[in-house]
Scaffold this motif. Structure first.
Motif, PDB file in Angstrom:
ATOM      1  N   ASP A 111       5.737  52.243  14.177  1.00 23.27           N
ATOM      2  CA  ASP A 111       6.959  52.994  14.453  1.00 23.27           C
ATOM      3  C   ASP A 111       6.743  54.059  15.515  1.00 23.27           C
ATOM      4  N   ALA A 112       5.630  54.802  15.395  1.00 19.61           N
ATOM      5  CA  ALA A 112       5.393  55.916  16.317  1.00 19.61           C
ATOM      6  C   ALA A 112       5.163  55.438  17.746  1.00 19.61           C
ATOM      7  N   VAL A 113       4.369  54.402  17.926  1.00 23.01           N
ATOM      8  CA  VAL A 113       4.099  53.908  19.277  1.00 23.01           C
ATOM      9  C   VAL A 113       5.373  53.332  19.899  1.00 23.01           C
ATOM     10  N   ALA A 114       6.134  52.580  19.108  1.00 25.21           N
ATOM     11  CA  ALA A 114       7.374  51.992  19.628  1.00 25.21           C
ATOM     12  C   ALA A 114       8.364  53.070  20.047  1.00 25.21           C
ATOM     13  N   ASN A 115       8.385  54.191  19.317  1.00 25.96           N
ATOM     14  CA  ASN A 115       9.334  55.268  19.604  1.00 25.96           C
ATOM     15  C   ASN A 115       8.767  56.331  20.542  1.00 25.96           C
ATOM     16  N   SER A 116       7.710  56.026  21.247  1.00 24.13           N
ATOM     17  CA  SER A 116       7.124  57.014  22.144  1.00 24.13           C
ATOM     18  C   SER A 116       7.290  56.586  23.599  1.00 24.13           C
ATOM     19  N   LEU A 117       6.230  56.590  24.349  1.00 20.48           N
ATOM     20  CA  LEU A 117       6.283  56.321  25.783  1.00 20.48           C
ATOM     21  C   LEU A 117       6.925  54.980  26.142  1.00 20.48           C
ATOM     22  N   PRO A 118       6.626  53.877  25.428  1.00 22.88           N
ATOM     23  CA  PRO A 118       7.243  52.594  25.802  1.00 22.88           C
ATOM     24  C   PRO A 118       8.767  52.586  25.680  1.00 22.88           C
ATOM     25  N   ALA A 119       9.332  53.497  24.883  1.00 26.01           N
ATOM     26  CA  ALA A 119      10.776  53.512  24.669  1.00 26.01           C
ATOM     27  C   ALA A 119      11.532  54.314  25.713  1.00 26.01           C
ATOM     28  N   ILE A 120      10.825  55.001  26.616  1.00 24.74           N
ATOM     29  CA  ILE A 120      11.515  55.862  27.586  1.00 24.74           C
ATOM     30  C   ILE A 120      11.147  55.516  29.026  1.00 24.74           C
ATOM     31  N   VAL A 121      10.680  54.305  29.268  1.00 25.76           N
ATOM     32  CA  VAL A 121      10.352  53.900  30.635  1.00 25.76           C
ATOM     33  C   VAL A 121      11.651  53.725  31.424  1.00 25.76           C
ATOM     34  N   PRO A 122      11.792  54.404  32.567  1.00 26.41           N
ATOM     35  CA  PRO A 122      13.039  54.288  33.351  1.00 26.41           C
ATOM     36  C   PRO A 122      13.337  52.835  33.714  1.00 26.41           C
ATOM     37  N   PHE A 123      14.618  52.486  33.671  1.00 26.08           N
ATOM     38  CA  PHE A 123      15.127  51.156  34.038  1.00 26.08           C
ATOM     39  C   PHE A 123      14.729  50.070  33.033  1.00 26.08           C
ATOM     40  N   SER A 142      14.782  51.162  29.441  1.00 27.81           N
ATOM     41  CA  SER A 142      14.989  51.847  28.165  1.00 27.81           C
ATOM     42  C   SER A 142      16.459  52.074  27.882  1.00 27.81           C
ATOM     43  N   VAL A 143      16.908  51.630  26.731  1.00 31.55           N
ATOM     44  CA  VAL A 143      18.285  51.858  26.321  1.00 31.55           C
ATOM     45  C   VAL A 143      18.538  53.343  26.106  1.00 31.55           C
ATOM     46  N   PHE A 144      17.534  54.084  25.620  1.00 36.25           N
ATOM     47  CA  PHE A 144      17.685  55.524  25.416  1.00 36.25           C
ATOM     48  C   PHE A 144      17.925  56.239  26.739  1.00 36.25           C
ATOM     49  N   VAL A 145      17.129  55.892  27.739  1.00 38.18           N
ATOM     50  CA  VAL A 145      17.253  56.524  29.052  1.00 38.18           C
ATOM     51  C   VAL A 145      18.583  56.161  29.700  1.00 38.18           C
ATOM     52  N   PHE A 146      19.004  54.912  29.565  1.00 37.67           N
ATOM     53  CA  PHE A 146      20.269  54.489  30.161  1.00 37.67           C
ATOM     54  C   PHE A 146      21.448  55.241  29.548  1.00 37.67           C
ATOM     55  N   ILE A 147      21.415  55.441  28.239  1.00 38.56           N
ATOM     56  CA  ILE A 147      22.502  56.169  27.582  1.00 38.56           C
ATOM     57  C   ILE A 147      22.512  57.621  28.055  1.00 38.56           C
ATOM     58  N   GLY A 148      21.332  58.243  28.094  1.00 40.61           N
ATOM     59  CA  GLY A 148      21.256  59.622  28.565  1.00 40.61           C
ATOM     60  C   GLY A 148      21.748  59.756  29.996  1.00 40.61           C
ATOM     61  N   SER A 149      21.413  58.786  30.822  1.00 46.20           N
ATOM     62  CA  SER A 149      21.870  58.800  32.214  1.00 46.20           C
ATOM     63  C   SER A 149      23.375  58.606  32.305  1.00 46.20           C
ATOM     64  N   GLY A 190      25.144  61.664  34.019  1.00 48.27           N
ATOM     65  CA  GLY A 190      25.183  61.452  35.452  1.00 48.27           C
ATOM     66  C   GLY A 190      23.839  61.666  36.127  1.00 48.27           C
ATOM     67  N   LEU A 191      22.812  62.002  35.357  1.00 51.27           N
ATOM     68  CA  LEU A 191      21.472  62.173  35.902  1.00 51.27           C
ATOM     69  C   LEU A 191      20.830  60.813  36.155  1.00 51.27           C
ATOM     70  N   SER A 192      19.818  60.782  37.006  1.00 44.29           N
ATOM     71  CA  SER A 192      19.113  59.536  37.260  1.00 44.29           C
ATOM     72  C   SER A 192      18.254  59.167  36.058  1.00 44.29           C
ATOM     73  N   PRO A 193      17.992  57.876  35.832  1.00 45.91           N
ATOM     74  CA  PRO A 193      17.117  57.473  34.729  1.00 45.91           C
ATOM     75  C   PRO A 193      15.735  58.112  34.806  1.00 45.91           C
ATOM     76  N   VAL A 194      15.243  58.335  36.019  1.00 47.96           N
ATOM     77  CA  VAL A 194      13.928  58.960  36.185  1.00 47.96           C
ATOM     78  C   VAL A 194      13.951  60.393  35.660  1.00 47.96           C
ATOM     79  N   ALA A 195      15.033  61.118  35.940  1.00 48.62           N
ATOM     80  CA  ALA A 195      15.149  62.500  35.473  1.00 48.62           C
ATOM     81  C   ALA A 195      15.233  62.560  33.955  1.00 48.62           C
ATOM     82  N   VAL A 196      16.035  61.692  33.365  1.00 53.43           N
ATOM     83  CA  VAL A 196      16.175  61.684  31.901  1.00 53.43           C
ATOM     84  C   VAL A 196      14.840  61.337  31.244  1.00 53.43           C
ATOM     85  N   ALA A 197      14.169  60.320  31.768  1.00 58.77           N
ATOM     86  CA  ALA A 197      12.878  59.918  31.209  1.00 58.77           C
ATOM     87  C   ALA A 197      11.847  61.025  31.363  1.00 58.77           C
TER      88      ALA A 197
END
Length: 465
Positions: free
Chosen positions: A388-400, A402-409, A413-420
């Motif tokens: 659970d911890a590894v899945a919810n860490s760095l691999p889950a926030i890779v720009p372009f 990641s569903v989390f990053v896309f939603i935040g973007s 209106g921020l770029s996926p790179v900025a959100v990540a």
């Protein structure tokens, strides 16, 4: 055997289409992708009938049924928390104390952690928290990048730790004791707490230090976003968490938390009785958050069913056994530490393939980790926590990817790179788990009766001799 990966490839293609091209973040569409992957994947099997027999065996497994039932139950409690408007209470608290800039960003991270732990939904938390915390944070001088990252980080924190989170339930259900029992959610959360708190504390300090960079204090009132009364809903949340953890029975925790939450919310006027359960005669339908709570889980349940169907095919085709054999036969996996390192790599790659949809990646790689971990005697709690911890860490926030990053973007209106880049908890949690694997911190082994011991059973027996 390798053709059994065709449904996985098709599902991955749907993840890319939905998240990158369409920017659609609903679980129903993702579940559709899973079922289409199964329909098409069966064409590459020698027998279409046997292919679907395998898929149905995966869907009807005890792990699949357990996850589905729990999801429907937690949906009602999650809907209760959303209806109560808990986020507004934290905005009122911060504004009353006079927190600004980086301190407010750190406060947003802390508050979002609590909200996501209470609701058990990372994506639901983001859609609830962004409209409230982000505008308030901009007014109070928070950095847009770190403010968005704080909300995403808090959502991931709850996804990793909450006993009613889909990933917590998925990670526990896929890891089994030697007698075949799935790991209980309460035990996993209790042993997982230390990893989440250490990573969260480091992220909290970093948000306080970096959170004001680039922000400008605008002044002005934010009373419209505030609701101090809603803070009372922390009481049923705490009670639910304590009962679920102490009893190690998620159903009992939900029953107590839901009952107390209903009484508390109604007594404090946070919602009327009609918001709980009512009749809509004009549309011939029942309404209320209890109904929408169950309905809101249909997409997630559909995703679970399709993923377990794919897992059934991979299992019967021998693909999972092949992966386990390759991992255990590698030089890296000769020791428990090496097996965990190989598992971290496998979890990370699977999460990337599934576009950061952590529940899907956990359900996919979980059975592999279960067999690898059992072969090394690693306790199911430790395996579930690592998964659970590894899945919810760095691999889950890779720009372009990641569903989390896309939603935040999409919501800022921020770029996926900025959100990540602002999602500091993803970095700190991954670092904590790397240290835990390297040093053996928290690595327990399964004893003869399922208890946690510090050495494999064989080594313990040898030492006794």
């Amino acid at each position: 055997m390798f053709m059994s990966l065709v449904p996985v490839a098709i599902f991955f293609a749907f993840c890319i289409i939905l998240f990158v091209v369409f920017k659609a973040f609903n679980m129903e569409a993702l579940a559709m992708g899973g079922f289409v992957a199964l329909l098409i994947g069966g064409i590459f099997c020698k027998s279409y009938t046997k292919f679907w027999d395998s898929a149905i065996r995966g869907i009807s497994s005890i792990s699949s049924v357990s996850v589905i039932v729990i999801f429907f139950v937690i949906g009602m409690f999650s809907a209760l928390m959303k209806e109560s408007g808990l986020s507004g209470g934290f905005v009122w608290l911060a504004n009353s104390v006079g927190i600004q800039g980086g301190l407010f960003v750190a406060f947003v991270f802390f508050a979002t952690c609590i909200v996501s732990t209470a609701t058990g939904s990372s994506i639901g938390t983001m859609f609830t928290a962004f409209p409230i915390f982000y505008p308030a944070g901009i007014i109070l001088g928070g950095s847009p990048m770190f403010l968005a990252g704080a909300i995403v980080s808090g959502a991931i924190f709850g996804d990793n730790l909450a006993p009613i989170s889909d990933t917590t339930i998925a990670s526990a259900s896929t890891q089994q004791f030697r007698d075949g029992r799935p790991a209980d959610v309460g035990g996993c959360v209790k042993t997982r707490f230390k990893y989440s708190i250490v990573a969260g504390s480091i992220a909290l300090v970093l948000f306080a230090i970096l959170g004001g960079i680039g922000g400008t204090y605008e002044g002005g009132a934010i009373e419209a976003l505030s609701n101090p009364v809603s803070l009372v809903m922390l009481i049923p949340v705490v009670v639910m968490l304590v009962v679920a953890t102490k009893s190690r029975n998620i159903f009992l925790g939900i029953l107590v938390g839901l009952s107390l939450g209903l009484v508390t919310g109604l007594a404090c006027g946070l919602f009327p009785p009609s918001a709980v359960f009512a009749n809509d005669p004009e549309n011939s339908a029942a309404t209320g958050f209890l109904v929408t709570g169950v309905a809101g889980m249909l997409g997630t349940v559909g995703l679970v069913i399709s993923v377990f169907g794919i897992m059934g095919v991979l299992t019967d085709a021998g693909m999972l056994g092949y992966l386990v054999e390759k991992i255990l036969g590698s030089k890296l996996a000769r020791t428990p530490r090496g097996a965990e390192v190989a598992s971290v790599i496998g979890i990370s790659l699977t999460t990337l393939i599934f576009g950061g949809v952590t529940s899907a990646s956990i359900l996919t790689f979980g059975p592999v980790l279960n067999e690898v971990g059992k072969a090394k005697g690693i306790h199911p709690y430790r395996r579930a926590n690592l998964l659970d911890a590894v899945a919810n860490s760095l691999p889950a926030i890779v720009p372009f990817l990641s569903v989390f990053v896309f939603i935040g973007s999409a919501l800022t209106g921020l770029s996926p790179v900025a959100v990540a880049g602002g999602t500091l908890y993803g970095f700190t949690l991954f670092a904590v788990m790397v240290v835990a694997v390297a040093t053996g911190w928290g690595r327990d082994f399964e004893g003869k009766n399922g208890e946690a011991v510090k050495q494999p059973v064989e080594e313990t027996a040898q030492s006794s001799k």
